[in-house]
Design an enzyme around this catalytic site. Structure first.
Site, PDB file in Angstrom:
ATOM      1  N   GLU A  96       0.844  -1.212   0.000  1.00 49.83           N
ATOM      2  CA  GLU A  96       0.000   0.000   0.000  1.00 49.83           C
ATOM      3  C   GLU A  96       0.872   1.251   0.000  1.00 49.83           C
ATOM      4  OE1 GLU A  96      -2.370  -1.353   3.280  1.00 49.83           O
ATOM      5  OE2 GLU A  96      -3.149  -2.894   1.933  1.00 49.83           O
ATOM      6  N   SER A 212      -4.641 -12.062   2.718  1.00 50.84           N
ATOM      7  CA  SER A 212      -5.862 -12.810   3.047  1.00 50.84           C
ATOM      8  C   SER A 212      -5.616 -14.050   3.913  1.00 50.84           C
ATOM      9  CB  SER A 212      -6.631 -13.183   1.767  1.00 50.84           C
ATOM     10  OG  SER A 212      -7.010 -11.998   1.074  1.00 50.84           O
TER      11      SER A 212
HETATM   12  P1  PGA Z   1      -4.894  -8.845   4.395  1.00 51.33           P
HETATM   13  O1  PGA Z   1      -3.640  -7.824   4.406  1.00 51.33           O
HETATM   14  O2  PGA Z   1      -4.556  -9.942   5.386  1.00 51.33           O
HETATM   15  O3  PGA Z   1      -6.061  -8.018   4.818  1.00 51.33           O
HETATM   16  O4  PGA Z   1      -5.017  -9.374   2.999  1.00 51.33           O
HETATM   17  C1  PGA Z   1      -2.324  -8.308   4.497  1.00 51.33           C
HETATM   18  C2  PGA Z   1      -1.355  -7.145   4.509  1.00 51.33           C
HETATM   19  O5  PGA Z   1      -1.562  -6.190   3.760  1.00 51.33           O
HETATM   20  O6  PGA Z   1      -0.357  -7.141   5.267  1.00 51.33           O
END
Ligand code: PGA
Length: 249
Positions: A96, A212
């Protein structure tokens, strides 16, 4: 090595719910001594969460930092500041930050070196976009991010680093990589470590899978030989679910 189960709370919680979540994780930690537990709350709640975790053995980490030690860098936080409020870890180069906030491998590299110099353990994230996977570029992308983000890291320093493989298409989408897809990239990362250092140093580096992860799929992922823990987003926001992932470790 103890598997590391890390919760990345991202920009979620408020002070009261962050403290409650930390207490929930701390309360269950004694039952999961076969893994190391880590939570990474928003920076403004680090101190409150540190208090809530006191004596539990659950580690504290930040989600980002700046590479300079101090000075005129409005809005930024240094590694020393994070240590000062109780952090042992810092997540660096999360997808991100790379894809929404424009963070480059060069920036991640500077942060990695600065975190090590300050005695914080960096969790350096790498991972390909869906279009890159579909174009058969996964291995090349991972190599480029590995070389760029971890440039200039000595063999002694690499032992202190954690790497997280997070395929961007699996983050927050509910689409988890299969254990085989994840293991393939983890094995490639281990090979890159062996190429650059040697077998002995490469074997000390924990490589986490992220994307996820939840209690119901953690077991098969963590059973893979080169998956040494998990970086968990959504499922880390409920203590019971997060501890369920720890139970699978
Ligand atoms: P998520 O995020 O488990 O919600 O897919 C993982 C992360 O971005 O560290």
């Amino acid at each position: 090595m103890l598997p590391l189960i890390a919760g990345n709370w991202k920009m979620n919680t408020d002070r009261a719910s962050a403290v409650a979540l930390a207490k929930g994780v701390a309360g269950g930690a004694a039952l999961h001594k076969q893994v190391e537990l880590l939570v990474c709350p928003p920076a403004v709640y680090l101190s409150s969460v540190a208090e809530a975790l006191a004596g539990s053995g659950v580690a504290l980490g930040a989600q980002n930092m700046y590479h300079e030690a101090n000075g005129a860098f409005t809005g930024e936080l240094s590694a020393a500041m994070l240590k000062d409020v109780g952090c042992q870890y810092v997540i660096l180069g999360h997808s991100e930050r790379r894809h929404i906030l424009g963070e480059t491998d060069a920036a991640v590299n500077k942060k990695t070196l600065a975190s090590l110099a300050a005695g914080l353990v960096p969790i350096v994230c790498v991972g390909e976009l869906l279009a890159e996977r579909e174009a058969g570029q996964t291995a090349a992308v991972i190599r480029r991010q590995f070389e760029g983000s971890l440039a200039g890291i000595s063999a002694e320093e690499i032992e202190k680093i954690v790497i997280a493989y997070e395929p961007v298409w699996a983050i927050g989408t509910g689409k988890v990589a299969t254990p085989e897809q994840a293991e393939e990239v983890h094995a490639d990362l281990r090979k890159l470590l062996i190429e650059r250092y040697n077998e002995r140093f490469a074997a000390t580096v924990r490589i986490l899978y992220g994307g996820s992860v939840k209690a119901s799929n953690a077991g098969e992922l963590l059973a893979q030989p080169n998956i040494n823990g998990a970086l968990v987003g959504g499922a880390s926001l409920k203590a019971e679910e997060f501890l369920g992932i720890a139970a699978a470790g």
